[in-house]
Design a protein around this motif. Structure first.
Motif, PDB file in Angstrom:
ATOM      1  N   MET A 360      -1.089  -4.617  29.096  1.00 31.27           N
ATOM      2  CA  MET A 360      -0.041  -3.271  29.344  1.00 31.27           C
ATOM      3  C   MET A 360       0.836  -4.730  29.935  1.00 31.27           C
ATOM      4  N   ALA A 365      -0.216   0.832  35.036  1.00 24.94           N
ATOM      5  CA  ALA A 365      -0.668   0.934  33.690  1.00 24.94           C
ATOM      6  C   ALA A 365      -2.593   0.339  34.150  1.00 24.94           C
ATOM      7  N   ILE A 411      -7.461   2.699  28.004  1.00 21.32           N
ATOM      8  CA  ILE A 411      -6.754   2.655  27.578  1.00 21.32           C
ATOM      9  C   ILE A 411      -6.350   2.881  26.667  1.00 21.32           C
ATOM     10  N   GLU A 415      -2.557   3.077  26.625  1.00 20.47           N
ATOM     11  CA  GLU A 415      -1.690   3.011  25.582  1.00 20.47           C
ATOM     12  C   GLU A 415      -0.747   3.303  24.996  1.00 20.47           C
ATOM     13  N   ASN A 416      -1.731   5.165  24.263  1.00 18.72           N
ATOM     14  CA  ASN A 416      -0.687   5.654  23.103  1.00 18.72           C
ATOM     15  C   ASN A 416       0.236   6.719  24.307  1.00 18.72           C
ATOM     16  N   GLU A 418       2.225   5.312  26.758  1.00 17.58           N
ATOM     17  CA  GLU A 418       2.975   4.656  27.018  1.00 17.58           C
ATOM     18  C   GLU A 418       3.847   4.042  25.339  1.00 17.58           C
ATOM     19  N   ARG A 419       3.498   4.281  24.322  1.00 16.54           N
ATOM     20  CA  ARG A 419       4.522   4.175  22.574  1.00 16.54           C
ATOM     21  C   ARG A 419       5.106   6.322  22.516  1.00 16.54           C
ATOM     22  N   ARG A 977      -2.267   1.439  15.831  1.00 15.59           N
ATOM     23  CA  ARG A 977      -3.803   1.360  16.852  1.00 15.59           C
ATOM     24  C   ARG A 977      -4.082  -0.245  16.562  1.00 15.59           C
ATOM     25  N   ARG A 979      -3.084  -3.128  18.847  1.00 13.40           N
ATOM     26  CA  ARG A 979      -2.692  -2.869  19.720  1.00 13.40           C
ATOM     27  C   ARG A 979      -3.865  -2.811  21.058  1.00 13.40           C
ATOM     28  N   ALA A 980      -4.129  -1.215  20.951  1.00 10.35           N
ATOM     29  CA  ALA A 980      -5.457  -0.690  21.435  1.00 10.35           C
ATOM     30  C   ALA A 980      -6.765  -0.785  20.925  1.00 10.35           C
ATOM     31  N   MET A 983      -6.802  -5.167  22.425  1.00  8.98           N
ATOM     32  CA  MET A 983      -7.212  -4.716  23.462  1.00  8.98           C
ATOM     33  C   MET A 983      -8.238  -4.156  23.926  1.00  8.98           C
TER      34      MET A 983
END
Length: 1013
Positions: A360, A365, A411, A415-416, A418-419, A977, A979-980, A983
């Motif tokens: 992140m 985050a 996460i 993550e979403n 942040e995107r 998806r 990176r998610a 991660m």
């Protein structure tokens, strides 16, 4: 949407999480601790005695009667008994989940119906029915370091001052001594004097019963009385006698000349140990032992703590030169193990947060999953407490695995969000969070439902395996549900408060130059992730041109998984290093206790020379494996130095120490000695390995059954899949056969019944009644003095009175001959049986060993059954494929219902085949078996693979609905998806790594689960 409420009211979500955490912490303090869930099947023990009777007589007159009545009692799983010389013990094991109070009542009711069919002496002795757990928790040893207190004193002190106090400790089912060398009033008869004075044993018994009695003689002045009565008195007199002198003076009869015949005229009277055939020692010094059994529903760790506290209290009143020790404590291993799993839990949590922080790239985050994960996991203890579960190996490992699962939800949210902030800088953090949650709420629900569909069904399997599956399912399902709730409430609330876009009018201020320098490595990581995502998307685009080929590869993986499953050995649960081992010493049949004492001391010396051994408790004259007192056997417990002192030292595991004991004991010539580990599940079997019950369905004699057993063992030793196959059963115990000329005895006026009763009393002993001393009740026993029963000729020196009142020597109508026979006769499920023990050969699993034994052909009239852990392994092996099949089926059906499509769930489920193939392939390559831990790992693997696939399929599905082509939508889902998924996968690996390290480097944990994951 529900998340909008908490985005607008973040304090509401935080307060809910705080409450969950507080209640969870309270539950952690009160939840019981154990090695495994309460999986030991409930059992009821039936015990009685038939003094003087041989094993054959006990079996025919007691065992057959009782077991015929017990056969088929409600909820019975199996029963096994042992008929010995003068003793009988039956263990009835019931199905998991039955109420043991009800079981005991049902057994007692059936005993009542056949009690009149038992011999009179057995009825007088009494038939005891006790519920038990079959689990030996710990052993307390009393010793006199300076030797000023002898064995008799130690045992008496244990009975008078220790055993009752320990038995009152909550959770203790019973406290018993392996030796019963406690005081009793011994009246040693002289048959020669009795013959001269014409005294029979029955006449002596009548005198004892008439003069050693309780004497309630009433009161003076009791109601109804005249009004003038002013006082009321209790009338007392001597009833029960209390000293040897008083028993010596008991009058047997008054002669015609007025003289009195007393007990001292025909017997020697003393206070002596009740039974001296069993002698416990520790490190070759006299000792008293107190074995502690836990109640079926008790927590072993809590019981051990209470027992230790009680012993500390009692030790304050110990006389000088009396100390206690606890060489065996099965719960110390459990406590240490749970502590290590908890430390693994903390380490895994830290590693997961490091992975999140690296990916992140900012602390804001990272803080969100840092808060969300503990809330979910601590809250799980609320559910565990409410469902009656314990903090055990299964539930704690489930929580370690849950770290990698629950972090996914947080996460996915972070993550979403942040995107969305990156793509829509014009939105405020709360607006971006609301938009992001609208996109991922359905995937979060889908992931949760799929995980539930995988874990919930496995919690409904019956039996021991089902109990372990159930607690695993409860722990991990609770964590998953709480994680999903957090993902829809706490995580978006924190995102709206903490998250800041990197550019735009709502962007956070630029970091300080120093912080920018610190953040530079993380920025490089993110750049590498972006590069990897672009490369991955490009590769996916290329692969899509050959999708048919990869579909074939998936089906090949599925077929390979099936083949590997069929060819991978199975096992139940591996036995752990509990810090002690057990063993037996066996001498030739008929060897005296004197010979056993010498051999036992030699074996103690051998064991004590092995590094890592701390103490050796030796119970001479007793076989735990045969559950009987035997003059030619001894049973020992070897306690090891603490785990932390053995950790990492070569040759210090319990397996290695047991191997050293067996190698060194093998060279000992005077006796056969062997050591063994305890079974993986305490209370299920006696040893670590299988127990094969060879049974005679046609009523074969012990000799015929023994010959068949030898044939089975010989066949087993030729099979490389088997090792250590043996049976301790023997029919070579020296015995004496009495040939009574009944016609001659009757012609001489001798009652045949009097012959047998006289021999029983003189040679076997007889419990007449009791006397009181030290506030306890002790036995009064009569028996011929030792010099009148130390040889075969002693039998012919006994006398019996005929109808004319004359004493007749048995030598006039009795002949003796030497024979051999069994000292004990075991039975299983109402069949005469022999236990054959063994284990897998090198490179094979217990499943292979069980299959090998089942291939042995038995003669007509013989059959076999499994018992102990082997029985449970057989029961669980058939359910393994069903468990995995249901996990697949339920996951697929939930996805069909969720997406309203039969097609969309297909790629999700197909992706799991590749993961399963890799997991099972690793098990094969490492030469391991699919045991219970590996099964749990496979179930988690199905859930994780499905979860990752859902994340991509959901976004691909949305892209397809927005007009993209199939190829474009697939690439879009992969890119969005990537990176998610990476991660969350690395986070899960980070969560599992500490557990893997602990299991590989510690002495007591199983590696299968960590390696599988």
């Amino acid at each position: 949407m529900i998340s909008d409420v908490f985005i607008k009211r973040p304090r509401f979500a935080i307060v809910i999480s705080i409450l969950i955490t507080i209640v969870g912490l309270i539950c952690i303090q009160n939840i019981p601790t154990a090695q495994y869930p309460d999986i030991t099947p409930p059992s009821v023990n039936v015990r009685t005695g038939y003094p003087g009777a041989s094993a054959e007589i006990v079996e025919s007159t007691v065992a057959e009667v009782i077991e015929s009545a017990m056969n088929g009692v409600d909820g019975m799983a199996y029963m096994r008994s042992n008929s010995g010389d003068g003793s009988y013990s039956l263990d009835i094991v019931f199905e998991q989940g039955t109420n043991n109070d009800v079981n005991a009542i049902n057994v007692q009711n059936r005993i009542k119906t056949i009690e009149s069919q038992l011999p009179t002496d057995v009825q007088s002795y009494g038939v005891q029915v006790n519920k038990q757990s079959g689990s030996l928790v710990m052993m307390i040893v009393l010793q006199s370091p300076n030797g000023t207190l002898d064995a008799r004193y130690l045992n008496n002190y244990a009975v008078i001052n220790i055993m009752d106090a320990i038995a009152r400790v909550p959770g203790v089912a019973g406290a018993q001594s392996f030796a019963t060398a406690v005081d009793s009033m011994k009246i040693w008869m002289d048959p020669e004097k009795m013959a001269q004075l014409k005294v029979t044993p029955t006449e002596l018994i009548a005198a004892l019963n008439s003069q050693n009695i309780q004497a309630p003689v009433g009161q003076i002045g009791g109601q109804p009385m005249p009004n003038t009565q002013m006082f009321q008195f209790m009338v007392k007199t001597q009833g029960r006698l209390s000293s040897a002198d008083e028993f010596r003076n008991i009058v047997i009869r008054v002669n015609a000349d007025g003289s009195m015949l007393r007990v001292s005229d025909i017997a020697r009277v003393e206070v002596a140990p009740q039974i001296t055939a069993v002698e416990p020692v520790m490190n070759k010094k006299p000792a008293a032992t107190v074995a502690i059994m836990q109640s079926p529903d008790a927590n072993g760790v809590a019981v051990a703590e209470l027992v230790r506290a009680e012993m500390e209290r009692l030790s304050q009143f110990f006389p000088e030169d009396l100390v206690y020790s606890i060489p065996m404590d099965a719960t110390s291993f459990v406590s240490k193990m749970i502590d290590d799993v908890f430390s693994t839990f903390v380490e895994a949590l830290i590693l997961v947060l490091i992975v999140v922080f690296i990916f992140m790239g900012n602390w804001r985050a990272t803080l969100i999953p840092m808060v969300a994960i503990p809330v979910s996991l601590i809250g799980t203890f609320i559910i565990l407490y409410l469902t009656g579960s314990s903090a055990n190996m299964i539930t704690m490992l489930a929580l370690v695995l849950a770290i990698g699962i629950v972090v996914d939800d947080a996460i996915v949210v972070v993550e979403n969000v942040e995107r969305v902030m990156t793509e829509h800088p014009e939105l405020t953090p709360k607006q971006a969070t609301a938009k992001a949650m609208r996109e991922i709420t359905m995937p979060i629900i889908a992931i949760t439902l799929v995980l539930l569909s995988v874990f919930v069904p496995v919690g409904f399997f019956p039996g021991v395996t089902g109990a372990m599956y159930s607690q695993f399912a409860i722990a991990i399902v609770s964590a998953v549900v709480l994680s999903a709730i957090n993902a829809l409430t706490l995580s978006p609330a924190l995102c709206g408060v903490l998250m800041r876009p990197t550019h735009g009018k709502h962007a956070a201020k630029p970091p300080h130059p120093i912080m920018a320098l610190i953040n530079r490595p993380f920025e490089l990581v993110l750049q590498f992730v972006d590069f990897s995502r672009s490369t991955y998307t490009l590769i996916v685009g290329k692969i899509l041109r050959f999708s048919i080929l990869f579909l074939v590869l998936i089906f090949v993986s599925g077929f390979g998984t099936y083949v590997l499953f069929q060819n991978t050995p199975s096992a139940f649960v591996a036995a752990e290093d509990m810090g002690f081992f057990m063993g037996e010493v066996q001498l030739p049949d008929g060897a005296s206790l004197n010979r056993t004492n010498v051999a036992s001391d030699d074996i103690v010396d051998i064991i004590k020379t092995i590094p890592g051994v701390q103490d050796v408790v030796m119970i001479k004259g007793y076989s735990m494996l045969s559950n009987a007192a035997m003059s030619n056997a001894a049973f020992f417990i070897g306690s090891l130095i603490p785990h932390e002192e053995r950790q990492g030292v070569p040759g210090m595991t319990v397996d290695e120490i047991v191997d050293q004991v067996n190698r060194r004991a093998y060279t000992y010539q005077k006796a056969r000695a062997f050591a063994f580990k305890l079974p993986a599940l305490m209370g299920m079997g006696s040893i670590d390995g299988f127990e094969y019950m060879l049974e005679s369905a046609a009523g074969a004699t012990p000799q015929e059954l023994y010959a068949t057993m030898q044939g089975v063992v010989m066949q087993a030793k030729e099979d490389p899949r088997l090792a250590g196959v043996q049976s301790r059963y023997t029919i070579g115990y020296p015995q004496i056969y009495l040939d009574v000329d009944r016609e001659k005895a009757i012609n001489m006026g001798v009652n045949i019944a009097n012959v047998f009763s006289t021999l029983q009393i003189m040679l076997g002993g007889y419990h007449v009644n009791d006397y009181s001393n030290y506030g306890k009740t002790w036995e009064v026993d009569i028996q011929a003095d030792s010099q009148f029963r130390n040889s075969e000729d002693s039998i012919l020196q006994q006398y019996v009175m005929n109808s004319a009142g004359d004493m007749v020597s048995l030598s006039t109508f009795v002949n003796i001959s030497n024979i051999v026979g069994p000292v004990t006769i075991p039975r299983y499920n109402n069949y005469r049986s022999i236990t054959i023990e063994g284990g897998p050969g090198k490179g094979y699993s217990t499943g292979d060993a069980i299959a090998a034994m089942e291939e042995i052909q038995l003669p007509p009239g013989y059959l076999f059954e499994w018992t102990g852990t082997a029985l449970e392994e057989k029961a669980s092996s058939g359910a393994t494929m069903m468990v995995f099949g249901l996990a697949f089926l339920f996951a697929f059906l939930f996805l069909v219902a969720l997406y309203e499509s039969w097609l969309i769930p297909v790629p999700v489920m197909l992706s799991t085949l590749v993961s399963l193939f890799g997991g099972v392939l690793l098990i094969n390559l490492r030469g391991q078996a699919i045991d219970l831990y590996a099964q749990l790992g496979i179930i988690v693997l199905i859930a994780l693979a499905s979860k990752n696939a859902i994340l991509m399929v959901e976004f691909s599905k949305d892209a397809r609905e927005n007009g993209m082509t199939i190829r474009e939508s697939a690439m879009h889902g992969a890119r969005m998806r990537f990176r998610a998924v990476v991660m969350t996968s690395l986070a899960f690996v980070g969560g599992v790594l500490p557990m893997f390290y602990q299991m590989v480097h510690q002495l007591w944990l199983n590696e299968a689960l960590a390696q599988q994951l």
